[in-house]
Structures are given as C-alpha cells and as structure tokens.
Design a protein around this motif. Structure first.
Motif: not given
Length: 409
Positions: A190-203, A213-221
């Motif tokens: 929410k703080n980053i924003g989904y406008d450009n999409g978000i990458m979820i990464k394991a360090s 890659f996700v662009d909405n909260e449901e996919d992020l979960k």
C-alpha cells in the motif's frame, strides 16, 4: 604486494576453471616471462575425467573429488578446504556459481592461513542478502527504487546502517525492511503503490526462484506464499517494478588499501526467464555523464564496506527518465566478464590474483594503461574517484548458448 602466490587451487570446473587458468597463465607470461610461474591445482570429478575436460588438462595437477551434484564437490566447502590444505596451495580461486558466494569458504580459508581470491567472508555474507545490500547502498548514497526499506515518501528516509563488529546490519534496522507475513506485505505494498506493479522477492533467492510480479492485493497474498515456499526460511521484501528498465552493470574491483576502480560496465537487458542471454559493453543506452555517476556510486559503495576483489554493481536504468536504481552487488566475478576485458584491456582473473597478493590497484599495469599513465609500471597513486580512464573506442557483445531442455536435445 605483501603475499607471494605461487600455487592456486581452482575451486570450479568447466569454462570458469579453463578461463581462469588461461588468463592467469597469460599474465604470468607477459609480466614474469614464465607462463608456469604459478602452479594450478584442479578439482575433478569422475565425469570431468571421463570427458577429458579442458581445465583438467590445463592444470599442473588435479585431485579427484566425489562425483554427482555440486554439493558433493565444487560447492562443498569442506571438500575445497581439505584439498587446499592437502595440496599446500597459497590461494583458492572460486570463480562463479558453486561455492563462490558462500561466506563459509573465505572464513574457513582465513582460519587455515590460505588466501581466498575474493572479498572477506563478512562482506560477502552481508552482500549475499539483497535486503542488507540495499540498506548498505542507501547508506552509501546510491539511489534505490521504492521498496519495503524505503517507500520514497517525504517522511520515509531511506533505511541506513553501518556494518557492526560482526560484519552485519543491525537486526532492528534489517527487520524494518522485511515483510515477515502476508499482512506486513500488504501494508508495505500500500505504501509503495501498485501503479507500476510490485516485485515480491526472497532475499536468498536467485536464478528465477523466489520472485513474483503482482499488481493487486489479491495476487500479492497468493504470490507471497509461493515465494515463501520456494525459498524456505528466506526473509522477503517488496520493491516497485521499474518499467521499461535496462539491466546495467558496473564492473568494480576493490583492493586491500581502500581503493576502488570502476572498469566501465555492461548492458545485460536481454534476458529470458530471468537469465541473461546477451551482454554488451559499453552500455551505450546510458548517457556518459549518467553512467559516470553510476560508476562513482558503485565505487563509493565498494569502499564503504571494505570490499576486496572483483564484483559487479547492478542497476535498473530507465532510459525515458534517466533515473537509475541499485539492484544488487554480486560479490564475485561474473560469467560475462570477458565483455569488460574486451572494452578495457584488463585481464580480470589476473587482476583478482594481483589484488589477492596485496598489490594496490594503481600499481597494476593494465589499469594504469587504462588510465592513460605513460609509465604503466609506475607506483604513483591514481585517485579513482576523480581521475577518468581513457575513452572506450570499441564495443563487445557476448551471447550465451543455453540448454533449457537438454533431455530433449
């Protein structure tokens, strides 16, 4: 220098081992007049011997190591250090892949009094963690894309930290950048924003694993759980997708005297399944004045953490805006390093060797030549953060041939 190295264990196989022996032999011939001045010990599995592998034939001697997967041999720190001790080598060259990024290897070799041709264990450890590396980059003033360690907002200054006595990031600062649960990931997104999409990464991920890659909260979960299961136990972080980005690398080398040189860079944007296919240098898509800023930022990061040896600072570059963002610092030589050798005239495995001997970067002839020094064997210092190397007058492209489905030919 302060450490004569006359015998090296090559803790790798295939192209990496072959290239390193050829490069260091070439240097020995050109600078010492004897290509056999340094002896090379190879590690060979039964498969290598059966194939009559080139690197085994090039080495002066070889030691047979257990066959099978690399955890039995080239990625097995116990096997590598045992062979190093038994063979009485002065140093170990790790190459890339296998055990090259395992901090246990330099740490164990240090205890044994054997030189590791690469960065110190604690530095390697902290850089191997993408979260810690981003925090260190921010501390060194390197631009970061909005992520769970810095959303880019006015009241969200980038997380910063110095390495503590153990060579790690303080836990409290590290934890602020992680997402330990789906709920924390949702809040960070929410703080980053989904406008450009978000990458979820394991360090601790890599090679296409532990990344979604996700662009909405449901996919992020859902994606968060997938990443969690792919790289079990790894801290997870979120970062904004940098659209239309180029993957730009800066080749750096640090020495034991606090110097850091940037040896131009590479454009590795053409990828398939998160694996590089083409690499070219210099990266002409980046304006020269911008690329110099990227080089200087990479050098500051290298110096600030006491990095020694060859490494690669990777950036995401947006050609439309001219903005660039830190991606990671790979604490090893990379497969594509011959591109840099071609554009700078610098033999990188031999540069690694000379740095391991304690020779300052400004005393290495090929680097002095790159910086336009008439006396390439001189000893006058070079201020790598101020002085500029001679203009690059060539272009090199490397292509990888990969086997995605070897069983199908």
């Amino acid at each position: 220098g302060n450490l004569p190295i006359k015998k090296v264990l090559i803790a790798n196989n295939g192209m990496a081992a072959t290239k390193s022996i050829l490069s260091m032999r070439q240097w020995a011939y050109m600078e010492l007049g004897d290509e056999n001045a340094i002896k090379f010990v190879a590690m060979a599995t039964a498969e290598d011997l059966k194939a009559n592998a080139e690197f085994v034939r090039l080495a002066d001697t070889f030691v047979e190591v257990p066959a099978g997967k690399n955890l039995n041999n080239y990625a097995n720190v116990d096997v590598i250090t045992r062979v190093a001790q038994e063979q009485g080598v002065d140093a170990v060259w790790p190459g890339w892949g296998h055990a090259s990024e395992n901090p246990k290897l330099p740490n164990t070799l240090k205890e044994m009094g054997i030189k590791f041709i690469g960065p110190p264990g604690p530095v390697m450890s902290v850089l191997g963690d993408k979260i810690a590396a981003n925090i260190l980059a921010q501390t060194a003033g390197v631009s970061s894309i909005p992520w769970s360690g810095s959303y880019g907002g006015p009241d969200d200054g980038p997380l910063q930290a110095e390495l503590n006595d153990e060579g790690t990031i303080p836990d409290d600062i590290f934890e602020k950048a992680t997402c330990r649960s789906v709920e924390e990931a949702v809040e960070a997104a929410k703080n980053i924003g989904y406008d450009n999409g978000i990458m979820i990464k394991a360090s601790e991920g890599g090679g296409g694993k532990g990344i979604r890659f996700v662009d909405n909260e449901e996919d992020l979960k859902n994606a968060y759980i997938q990443v969690q299961n792919e790289v079990i136990g790894s801290p997870i972080f979120l970062m904004q997708l940098c659209k239309n980005a180029r993957h730009i690398e800066v080749q750096i080398v640090g020495d034991e005297h606090g110097n850091a040189v940037a040896l131009n860079g590479r454009d590795c944007s053409t990828q398939r399944r998160f694996q590089k296919i083409f690499e070219e240098g210099p990266p002409v898509i980046v304006p020269p004045e911008t690329f110099q800023k990227m080089e200087r930022a990479a050098q500051r990061l290298t110096q600030s953490i006491g990095y020694v040896g060859a490494g690669t600072v990777e950036y995401l570059f947006n050609a439309d805006t001219g903005n660039y963002f830190f991606l990671e610092l790979n604490p090893r030589l990379q497969v594509e390093h011959p591109v840099t050798e071609g554009v700078t005239g610098t033999n990188l495995p031999s540069t690694q060797l000379q740095v391991a001997m304690g020779i300052p970067l400004y005393n290495i002839p090929t680097i002095r030549k790159l910086y336009g020094k008439e006396d390439i064997y001189g000893t006058d210092p070079i201020d790598f953060l101020v002085d500029e190397y001679v203009p690059i007058d060539c272009h090199v492209i490397a292509a990888r041939i990969t086997a995605e489905n070897p069983d199908e030919g």
